[in-house]
Design a protein around this motif. Structure first.
Motif, PDB file in Angstrom:
ATOM      1  N   ASN A   6      65.990 -23.917 -25.988  1.00  0.00           N
ATOM      2  CA  ASN A   6      66.559 -22.586 -26.129  1.00  0.00           C
ATOM      3  C   ASN A   6      67.943 -22.054 -25.089  1.00  0.00           C
ATOM      4  O   ASN A   6      67.637 -20.700 -25.539  1.00  0.00           O
TER       5      ASN A   6
ATOM      6  N   GLN B 167      58.243 -13.888 -21.268  1.00  0.00           N
ATOM      7  CA  GLN B 167      58.005 -15.053 -20.173  1.00  0.00           C
ATOM      8  C   GLN B 167      57.881 -16.866 -20.721  1.00  0.00           C
ATOM      9  O   GLN B 167      58.568 -17.557 -20.178  1.00  0.00           O
ATOM     10  N   ASN B 168      57.436 -16.476 -21.930  1.00  0.00           N
ATOM     11  CA  ASN B 168      57.640 -18.201 -22.880  1.00  0.00           C
ATOM     12  C   ASN B 168      59.441 -18.245 -22.587  1.00  0.00           C
ATOM     13  O   ASN B 168      59.424 -19.470 -22.669  1.00  0.00           O
TER      14      ASN B 168
ATOM     15  N   ASP C 161      54.116 -12.111 -23.025  1.00  0.00           N
ATOM     16  CA  ASP C 161      54.089 -13.342 -23.723  1.00  0.00           C
ATOM     17  C   ASP C 161      54.972 -13.853 -23.603  1.00  0.00           C
ATOM     18  O   ASP C 161      55.849 -14.766 -23.540  1.00  0.00           O
ATOM     19  N   ASP C 162      55.835 -13.317 -24.722  1.00  0.00           N
ATOM     20  CA  ASP C 162      57.214 -14.266 -25.289  1.00  0.00           C
ATOM     21  C   ASP C 162      58.608 -14.174 -24.728  1.00  0.00           C
ATOM     22  O   ASP C 162      58.998 -14.898 -24.470  1.00  0.00           O
TER      23      ASP C 162
END
Length: 317
Positions: free
Chosen positions: A183, A208-209, A205-206
């Motif tokens: 990433n 955090q991911n 959620d995005d």
């Protein structure tokens, strides 16, 4: 009048079970937001105050023609949609589980939208964007572009912002679109994008991911450190957390949904509802309330774009 230009890709959507019943329509995160923005605009006291332009590329095939016509029927201005004689729209298949969660299969590597920055008429689009009030795009918009085209788009956004255009961004992180396993690339690109962003509409959620944020408040703090002035963190059934500059963060709750059918366009419909209120002059909290209200209705129906009757019922509730 406020004029927003939304940059992205729309694809043909197949929704159903492989080798079983399927519904054919169209969708894409930014196009979904544009549709719901136009529908939300109609709920405003003065809907003519907002012009919504979609910026993308389509082919010259019948499917492209059909999509363009349907966008126009939704009230989207398509004068900034380029046509590519050599390419066609991408395609995706949505498969749903019993809880309404979805998985996707994509065929988009040669889509017209992916190569928009290489189109012979892209200079005309860049000139037109200098005259809008806001540009909105997502992480998917960035992800689908070839590396050099992505750099060109970021440079364009920097120039537009310097000249007074407000930049809005939804990270909408999709790991499959970013081939770097660690990433590092996407973090580098997103940090550059956030430094150009005035209004962030992100999903916890995005974030955090990708970043490892522990709470939505952590996301707000990280965005603030990058210079984002207005920050909205969407958090599903818990509503959203919103903050402007150094003001205290506020929780904007949402109504519980008894039966979730399809979460495909939850964030997109929030964005559209939010922007329809925000561009009309609403405070951030009030814009979030409209976004929550619309998203809560959309997830109770199948498909990315639900029918107008249910949309208007949500907006007028």
């Amino acid at each position: 009048m406020k004029h927003i230009a939304i940059i992205g890709e729309c694809m043909i959507e197949l929704n159903g079970k492989p080798f079983g019943p399927m519904q054919q329509t169209y969708g894409g995160d930014t196009l979904n937001a544009a549709v719901y923005l136009c529908r939300g605009r109609e709920a405003n006291l003065h809907p003519e105050q907002i012009k919504v332009s979609y910026v993308s590329a389509l082919g010259a095939d019948p499917l492209s023609e059909g999509m363009l016509t349907r966008w126009q029927q939704e009230g989207i201005d398509t004068s900034l949609v380029l046509r590519d004689e050599r390419r066609s729209p991408g395609l995706y298949l949505i498969q749903l589980d019993d809880q309404g969660e979805r998985t996707f299969l994509y065929w988009r590597n040669q889509s017209a939208a992916r190569y928009i920055m290489q189109h012979p008429q892209i200079a005309d689009i860049e000139s037109a964007l200098a005259n809008v009030d806001m540009v909105f795009l997502s992480g998917i918009t960035l992800a689908i572009l070839p590396d050099e085209d992505r750099v060109e788009l970021l440079s364009l956004l920097a120039e537009l912002r310097q000249n007074g255009v407000e930049i809005a961004f939804d990270s909408n992180f999709r790991p499959a679109l970013w081939p770097n396993d660690d990433n590092a690339t996407v973090k580098f690109i997103y940090e550059a994008m956030y430094q150009l962003t005035d209004l962030a509409l992100v999903t916890f959620d995005d974030e955090q991911n990708l970043w490892g944020d522990q709470t939505p408040s952590d996301t707000l703090d990280r965005l603030a450190s990058l210079g984002v002035r207005r920050r909205v963190v969407k958090n599903g059934a818990d509503g959203c957390l919103v903050q402007e500059l150094t003001s205290p963060a506020q929780i904007v709750s949402t109504q519980p949904v008894e039966r979730v059918v399809d979460t495909t366009s939850a964030g997109d419909s929030f964005n559209g509802g939010f922007l329809s209120a925000y561009l009309a002059g609403a405070e951030l909290v009030n814009a979030c309330q409209r976004g929550n209200q619309l998203a809560g209705t959309v997830i109770q129906h199948r498909g990315a774009i639900i029918d107008k009757i249910h949309t208007q019922a949500a907006l007028n509730a």
